[in-house]
Design a protein around this motif. Structure first.
Motif, short mmCIF file in Angstrom:
data_model
loop_
_atom_site.label_atom_id
_atom_site.label_comp_id
_atom_site.label_asym_id
_atom_site.label_seq_id
_atom_site.Cartn_x
_atom_site.Cartn_y
_atom_site.Cartn_z
N ALA A 399 1.15 -1.22 -0.06
CA ALA A 399 0.30 -0.12 -0.20
C ALA A 399 1.24 1.01 -0.09
O ALA A 399 2.18 0.90 0.42
CB ALA A 399 -0.78 -0.15 0.88
N ASP A 400 0.04 2.46 -0.85
CA ASP A 400 0.78 3.66 -1.02
C ASP A 400 0.72 4.31 0.51
O ASP A 400 -0.29 4.79 0.79
CB ASP A 400 0.95 4.48 -2.23
CG ASP A 400 1.34 5.27 -2.23
OD1 ASP A 400 2.16 5.77 -1.47
OD2 ASP A 400 1.13 6.42 -3.18
N VAL A 401 2.07 4.85 1.40
CA VAL A 401 1.88 5.33 2.40
C VAL A 401 1.32 6.88 2.51
O VAL A 401 0.87 7.00 3.64
CB VAL A 401 3.27 5.89 2.58
CG1 VAL A 401 3.86 3.91 3.55
CG2 VAL A 401 4.25 5.89 2.71
N THR A 402 1.49 7.43 1.12
CA THR A 402 1.21 8.48 0.94
C THR A 402 -0.43 8.67 0.47
O THR A 402 -1.34 9.76 0.87
CB THR A 402 1.37 8.88 0.06
OG1 THR A 402 0.88 9.00 -0.73
CG2 THR A 402 3.37 9.57 0.45
N GLN A 403 -0.88 7.45 0.68
CA GLN A 403 -2.74 7.45 0.50
C GLN A 403 -3.36 7.02 1.79
O GLN A 403 -4.93 6.80 2.10
CB GLN A 403 -3.28 5.95 -0.14
CG GLN A 403 -2.62 6.21 -1.81
CD GLN A 403 -2.95 7.53 -3.02
OE1 GLN A 403 -4.61 6.89 -2.29
NE2 GLN A 403 -2.91 8.08 -3.09
N MET A 404 -2.44 6.98 3.28
CA MET A 404 -2.94 6.97 4.65
C MET A 404 -3.06 7.75 4.90
O MET A 404 -2.01 9.01 5.18
CB MET A 404 -2.17 5.60 5.05
CG MET A 404 -2.08 4.95 4.60
SD MET A 404 -1.14 3.61 5.29
CE MET A 404 -0.14 2.27 3.28
#
Length: 483
Positions: A399-404
């Motif tokens: 998962a892309d951490v910038t989407q969290m």
């Protein structure tokens, strides 16, 4: 197994002892179905107990696992098993913070500069925390963390690996060094810094692709073009693109291993110079010109794959290139290369395997959850962000951490990362896989911050955040009716 004194927090700063009650310190994060805006993020204490549970006045809400607590020691159901309705479908979301020893980060760094040889060790604070892996088109790749670095080495190696992963996944900048390679500063979503220099753009393509893309724009303006690239250097007059549009031969000779016409490998060693090579003088890749074809006054443009480097030459009477100022007629084409380069950034993907113990918090028969995920009946999210599920056995996800939402990750002194994970599926599918149906609570109750009776802690507060731009709403149904 933590002993926390009254009024104090535990070693990992996740729980505190408040009047003899275990309190989860990080606020429970609730997503609103709106675009994220950092200034609108709100924090409200649960312990004031005067909140009526209304988050956005009747809109859609999603309880993430950030701040929810864990299933540990694994025999009990997840802290929140939430029933909701989405577009007429009855849904269940199982919410828990997972403790991941089998985890790491895949880091993509947009740069043509050579960072280090494949398999070279990557270090933080002098400790090996990962390695350089195979490069991709216009990007260098790092594989960081993993169980061997977290638990298989020295205590310091594990501690530094965990701290570095935590910082990266929470969107902070970290300093890294690569053995016999570069020094880096990496932060998810930001331009990488290589040897103190901030990268501005990733290449438009390899040298061969650049020749093909801009051949028609150079025709008639210059006699020869060489696009210097560590991987595939392109020579216009020999390249198929040049041949098709009628580019005349120039008698140029390029040093390196010829692949197909106009495409050369290994023209120089990897480095931080022209096109990701070690070149500071691009003429070093040229051999003597063929006097039967070349002529005095023949013009040559040499340019890198990002347009960062460019030089113009004309052959003298001895057929030697002499550098002169780039003519105005060629400046638009060199600028066009730069314009077509995307901004350089560092990307961080959290990667982990959801093991049997975590799955027991979802169902009494953990393999049922694995099969449901692999059959696309269950959606996996990480702090509400979409996750890519690897095929094959188990639940291995990225998962892309910038989407969290901000500060989605924590740690335990094992060392291991604590990451939010949510499993969302239709209520009837959840019952069919043997889910903990007697622990399902309505969304309205979960929004009040009251964990299920299986939890041994209370929550300190809640924060409300929007979804990342373009991210799917995590409760969207999967399965046969949605496909």
């Amino acid at each position: 197994m933590c002993y926390i004194a009254e009024g104090r927090a535990g070693a990992c700063d996740r729980y505190a002892n408040e009047d003899g009650q275990l309190v989860r310190l990080d606020p429970l994060t609730i997503l609103e179905n709106r675009a994220r805006a950092g200034s609108e993020e709100r924090l409200v204490p649960f312990l004031e107990r005067d909140w009526d549970g209304d988050v956005i006045g009747g809109g859609q809400q999603f309880v993430t696992a950030i701040g929810a607590g864990t299933t540990y020691p694994d025999y009990k159901p997840a802290p929140f098993i939430v029933a909701s309705e989405y577009e007429g479908a009855d849904m269940v979301t199982v919410v828990t913070e997972g403790i991941f020893s089998y985890c790491g980060a895949k880091v993509k760094i947009d740069t043509d500069r050579h960072l280090g040889s494949e398999c070279a060790a990557v270090r933080a604070e002098g400790e090996v925390i990962g390695h350089v892996t195979t490069s991709e088109y216009g990007s260098q790749m790092l594989s960081l963390g993993g169980v061997n670095h977290l638990t298989g080495g020295s205590k310091k190696e594990g501690r530094v690996t965990c701290a570095t992963l935590l910082a990266l996944c929470n969107g902070e900048a970290v300093d890294l060094t690569i053995d016999n390679g570069a020094e880096l500063t990496v932060q998810a979503g930001h331009a990488p810094v290589v040897n103190g220099q901030t990268e501005e753009r990733m290449r438009v393509g390899c040298g061969s692709a650049t020749v093909g893309m801009f051949a028609a724009q150079w025709q008639g303006l210059v006699d020869e073009v060489v696009v210097v690239d560590d991987h595939i250097t392109g020579v216009m007059s020999e390249h198929q693109a040049g041949k098709v549009i009628g580019w005349e031969a120039t008698g140029i000779k390029l040093l390196g291993r010829r692949s197909t016409p106009g495409r050369y490998f290994q023209v120089a060693e990897p480095g931080t110079g022209w096109g990701g090579t070690d070149l500071t003088d691009p003429l070093a890749i040229l051999g003597p010109w063929n006097p039967k074809v070349a002529r005095p006054g023949l013009s040559l443009l040499m340019v890198s794959t990002t347009g960062e480097h460019a030089a113009y030459y004309e052959l003298d009477e001895d057929l030697r290139p002499v550098e002169t100022e780039i003519p105005a007629r060629l400046l638009p084409s060199t600028r066009r290369i730069a314009e077509n380069c995307e901004p350089a950034r560092a990307s961080v993907l959290f990667m982990a395997g959801a093991g049997g113990s975590l799955r027991a918090g979802v169902t009494q028969n953990p393999v049922g959850l694995t099969r449901s995920v692999q059959a696309a009946l269950t959606r996996v999210t990480v702090g509400g962000a979409p996750a890519y599920i690897w095929p094959g056995g188990g639940i291995t996800f990225m998962a892309d951490v910038t989407q969290m939402p901000k500060n989605a990750f924590g740690y335990v002194p094992t060392p291991a990362l604590v990451a939010p994970i949510e499993f969302t599926l239709r209520r009837d599918d959840y019952a069919a896989l043997g889910g903990h149906m007697d622990h399902v609570v309505p969304l309205s109750e979960a929004l009040k911050g009251v964990p299920g009776r299986q939890s041994d802690h209370i929550l300190s507060g809640r924060r409300v955040a929007g979804t990342a731009a373009g991210a799917p709403w995590p409760v969207t149904p999967l399965g046969k009716d949605a496909r």
